[in-house]
Design a protein around this motif. Structure first.
Motif, short mmCIF file in Angstrom:
data_model
loop_
_atom_site.label_atom_id
_atom_site.label_comp_id
_atom_site.label_asym_id
_atom_site.label_seq_id
_atom_site.Cartn_x
_atom_site.Cartn_y
_atom_site.Cartn_z
N VAL A 86 33.78 46.87 24.49
CA VAL A 86 33.35 46.00 25.59
C VAL A 86 33.87 44.58 25.37
CG1 VAL A 86 31.34 44.95 26.69
CG2 VAL A 86 31.31 47.38 26.11
N SER A 87 33.83 44.12 24.12
CA SER A 87 34.34 42.78 23.81
C SER A 87 35.82 42.67 24.14
CB SER A 87 34.13 42.48 22.31
OG SER A 87 32.76 42.55 21.96
N ARG A 88 36.59 43.71 23.80
CA ARG A 88 38.04 43.69 24.06
C ARG A 88 38.34 43.66 25.57
NH1 ARG A 88 38.80 42.34 19.13
NH2 ARG A 88 39.12 43.95 17.56
N CYS B 53 32.19 37.91 26.58
CA CYS B 53 31.23 38.46 25.62
C CYS B 53 31.95 38.86 24.35
CB CYS B 53 30.48 39.66 26.22
SG CYS B 53 31.56 41.00 26.75
N GLU B 54 31.18 38.96 23.27
CA GLU B 54 31.79 39.26 21.97
C GLU B 54 30.74 39.76 21.00
OE1 GLU B 54 34.04 36.93 18.28
OE2 GLU B 54 33.44 35.85 20.09
N LEU B 55 31.09 40.79 20.23
CA LEU B 55 30.27 41.19 19.11
C LEU B 55 30.64 40.26 17.96
CD1 LEU B 55 28.16 43.12 17.90
CD2 LEU B 55 30.05 44.62 17.23
N PHE B 56 29.89 39.20 17.81
CA PHE B 56 30.22 38.13 16.87
C PHE B 56 30.05 38.56 15.42
CE2 PHE B 56 29.01 34.33 14.40
CZ PHE B 56 30.14 33.55 14.61
N GLN B 57 29.05 39.40 15.16
CA GLN B 57 28.80 39.86 13.79
C GLN B 57 28.21 41.26 13.82
OE1 GLN B 57 25.93 37.53 11.58
NE2 GLN B 57 26.51 38.41 9.61
N TRP B 58 28.59 42.06 12.83
CA TRP B 58 28.00 43.38 12.67
C TRP B 58 27.84 43.67 11.19
CZ3 TRP B 58 25.58 47.07 15.37
CH2 TRP B 58 25.42 48.31 14.78
#
Length: 283
Positions: free
Chosen positions: A150-152, A158-163
């Motif tokens: 989804v981020s790409r 939007c972004e998955l900043f940390q996992w």
């Protein structure tokens, strides 16, 4: 252009490296030169191949599509990098005979894990627990990789900043005196200028083979909530996401939450519904 070391028996390959053509010693050297070839392979690891190797060391296994997604490259580029790492002996691969897609799944080898460990130690960075010896995580497949996708697709929005994978999530919880919680992952999601920190729990279904039929819809669900009810500490996240096996078990979980709500905001969904529609129940 690098000199050709003709004292070795094998193949040479002309490779474009940092904008310059260089002759590189191929990895399929004779057995008596294998150690020398392995060291040379490690020296030639590009930043992207280091990233792939580190990813496999911490996430157990991945397909070519997974690696392409994480590294934001084409499937062909990911395939070439994985094939190179496989030939170098840094990763291994296998596929199921029952899988009609014939998908290769890649895992880091002991040699590959040692390479990653040595690099972390040499640079003064901490070595993650169980590096190279982890089991596959359901949270990675169900949430981490889809959120990366989804981020790409929505750069800048939007972004998955940390996992944090399961091991790192446990360490993070211990740092906050919440060792009794058993979460499968922790993440930080950014969207439209807002930030959401969340924990994710994946329901593994009925536990054991001797569970009575009438107990199967509730078996194991209590374990998702027990840790939260045993602490008075505030969990430092904006939401707790519960991914449940099916709608029947989700109904039972919601009933339990209605009887005794958690202090943290809780959202539930099922595996089948997670990314097929927008309906997520907030308890």
């Amino acid at each position: 252009m690098a000199d050709l070391h003709r004292s070795h028996v094998g193949r040479y390959r002309l490779t474009l490296c940092s904008g310059r053509l260089k002759w590189l010693w191929a990895v399929d050297v004779p057995r008596d030169h294998q150690d020398m070839g392995d060291r040379a392979a490690v020296r030639r690891l590009s930043p992207r191949r280091w990233r792939i190797l580190s990813f496999l060391a911490q996430h157990a296994s991945a397909s070519t599509l997974d690696v392409a997604l994480v590294c934001d490259v084409s499937r062909l580029t990911a395939h070439r990098d994985l094939a190179w790492l496989h030939e170098s002996g840094l990763v291994r691969r296998e596929r199921s005979k029952e899988d009609r897609t014939h998908t290769w799944w890649y895992e880091i080898t002991a040699e590959g894990a040692e390479v990653v460990r040595g690099d972390l130690v040499a640079s003064g960075r901490p070595v993650p627990l169980q590096l190279g010896r982890r089991l596959p995580s359901a949270a990675d497949a169900l949430l981490f990789l889809p959120l990366v996708e989804v981020s790409r697709r929505n750069p800048g929005r939007c972004e998955l900043f940390q996992w944090l994978a399961t091991m790192e999530t446990s360490a993070w919880l211990r740092q906050h005196d919440l060792a009794q919680l058993r979460a499968d992952g922790y993440g930080v999601w950014l969207e439209d200028g807002r930030c959401l920190r969340f924990l994710v729990h994946v329901d593994r279904g009925a536990i054991g083979d001797v569970v009575a039929e009438h107990e199967r819809r509730t078996s194991g669900l209590g374990g998702l909530l027990t840790g939260y009810r045993r602490t008075d500490r505030v969990v430092p996240v904006g939401a707790v996401l519960m991914i449940v096996q099916d709608a029947e078990r989700e109904e039972q979980l919601l009933a339990d939450l209605a009887r005794g709500p958690l202090r943290a905001s809780t959202a539930t969904t099922t595996i089948n519904r997670l990314f097929t529609d927008q309906r997520v129940v907030v308890a």
